[in-house]
Design a protein around this motif. Sequence first.
Motif, PDB file in Angstrom:
ATOM      1  N   MET A   1       0.845  -1.186   0.000  1.00  0.00           N
ATOM      2  CA  MET A   1       0.000   0.000   0.000  1.00  0.00           C
ATOM      3  C   MET A   1       0.888   1.247   0.000  1.00  0.00           C
ATOM      4  SD  MET A   1      -2.979   1.142   2.685  1.00  0.00           S
ATOM      5  CE  MET A   1      -4.211   0.057   2.010  1.00  0.00           C
ATOM      6  N   GLN A   2       0.536   2.201  -0.854  1.00  0.00           N
ATOM      7  CA  GLN A   2       1.324   3.420  -0.945  1.00  0.00           C
ATOM      8  C   GLN A   2       0.941   4.392   0.162  1.00  0.00           C
ATOM      9  OE1 GLN A   2      -0.818   2.928  -3.921  1.00  0.00           O
ATOM     10  NE2 GLN A   2       0.626   1.624  -4.923  1.00  0.00           N
ATOM     11  N   GLU A  41      -8.185   1.058  -0.202  1.00  0.00           N
ATOM     12  CA  GLU A  41      -6.889   1.283  -0.850  1.00  0.00           C
ATOM     13  C   GLU A  41      -6.800   2.711  -1.384  1.00  0.00           C
ATOM     14  OE1 GLU A  41      -4.110  -0.750  -4.296  1.00  0.00           O
ATOM     15  OE2 GLU A  41      -6.243  -1.169  -4.274  1.00  0.00           O
ATOM     16  N   MET A  42      -5.845   3.486  -0.855  1.00  0.00           N
ATOM     17  CA  MET A  42      -5.605   4.843  -1.343  1.00  0.00           C
ATOM     18  C   MET A  42      -4.949   4.760  -2.718  1.00  0.00           C
ATOM     19  SD  MET A  42      -6.254   7.442   0.855  1.00  0.00           S
ATOM     20  CE  MET A  42      -5.008   8.653   0.553  1.00  0.00           C
ATOM     21  N   SER A  43      -5.329   5.696  -3.596  1.00  0.00           N
ATOM     22  CA  SER A  43      -4.750   5.707  -4.940  1.00  0.00           C
ATOM     23  C   SER A  43      -4.800   7.112  -5.515  1.00  0.00           C
ATOM     24  CB  SER A  43      -5.518   4.744  -5.849  1.00  0.00           C
ATOM     25  OG  SER A  43      -6.832   5.213  -6.068  1.00  0.00           O
ATOM     26  N   LEU A  44      -4.132   7.263  -6.639  1.00  0.00           N
ATOM     27  CA  LEU A  44      -4.257   8.464  -7.438  1.00  0.00           C
ATOM     28  C   LEU A  44      -5.551   8.295  -8.212  1.00  0.00           C
ATOM     29  CD1 LEU A  44      -2.953  11.103  -8.482  1.00  0.00           C
ATOM     30  CD2 LEU A  44      -1.959   9.729 -10.313  1.00  0.00           C
ATOM     31  N   VAL A  45      -6.487   9.219  -8.049  1.00  0.00           N
ATOM     32  CA  VAL A  45      -7.790   9.114  -8.705  1.00  0.00           C
ATOM     33  C   VAL A  45      -7.817  10.067  -9.897  1.00  0.00           C
ATOM     34  CG1 VAL A  45     -10.277   9.438  -8.446  1.00  0.00           C
ATOM     35  CG2 VAL A  45      -8.942   8.454  -6.567  1.00  0.00           C
ATOM     36  N   GLY A  65      -2.548   2.178 -15.467  1.00  0.00           N
ATOM     37  CA  GLY A  65      -3.063   1.645 -14.208  1.00  0.00           C
ATOM     38  C   GLY A  65      -2.154   1.913 -13.030  1.00  0.00           C
ATOM     39  N   GLU A  66      -0.926   2.346 -13.333  1.00  0.00           N
ATOM     40  CA  GLU A  66       0.059   2.615 -12.296  1.00  0.00           C
ATOM     41  C   GLU A  66       1.058   3.635 -12.829  1.00  0.00           C
ATOM     42  OE1 GLU A  66       3.592  -0.104 -10.828  1.00  0.00           O
ATOM     43  OE2 GLU A  66       1.679  -0.815 -10.003  1.00  0.00           O
ATOM     44  N   VAL A  70       2.599   3.856  -8.095  1.00  0.00           N
ATOM     45  CA  VAL A  70       1.371   4.311  -7.433  1.00  0.00           C
ATOM     46  C   VAL A  70       0.171   3.860  -8.261  1.00  0.00           C
ATOM     47  CG1 VAL A  70       0.002   6.354  -6.810  1.00  0.00           C
ATOM     48  CG2 VAL A  70       2.448   6.285  -6.303  1.00  0.00           C
ATOM     49  N   LYS A  71      -0.782   3.211  -7.619  1.00  0.00           N
ATOM     50  CA  LYS A  71      -1.985   2.736  -8.294  1.00  0.00           C
ATOM     51  C   LYS A  71      -2.813   3.918  -8.767  1.00  0.00           C
ATOM     52  CE  LYS A  71      -6.173   0.046  -7.606  1.00  0.00           C
ATOM     53  NZ  LYS A  71      -6.452   0.298  -8.983  1.00  0.00           N
TER      54      LYS A  71
END
Length: 84
Positions: A1-2, A41-45, A65-66, A70-71
């Motif tokens: 997890m980032q 899960e935190m991600s770049l949205v 996708g990454e 970073v997802k």
Amino acid sequence: MQSYDQIKKVKDQYTEILMAKAHVVGVGIGFAERGGTRTEEMSLVVMVDQKLPAEALAPEDIIPGEIEGVKVDVQMVGEIGALN
């Protein structure tokens, strides 16, 4: 997890590039979604006005996708505008 800091660094570095892609209306940090349900899960949205299959997009408009580990989660939000 980032970590939040990792995601923010990528967001700051890639927002301009992502915003130049077709249908992108915003870039932020948030929770990824799966099947319309929020995950933990935190991600770049990357927010788009409509989701299209990769085949319907020009190669330069495909959102990865990454990015740098970073997802990236693409979420359809429709058009964004100011209320009058």
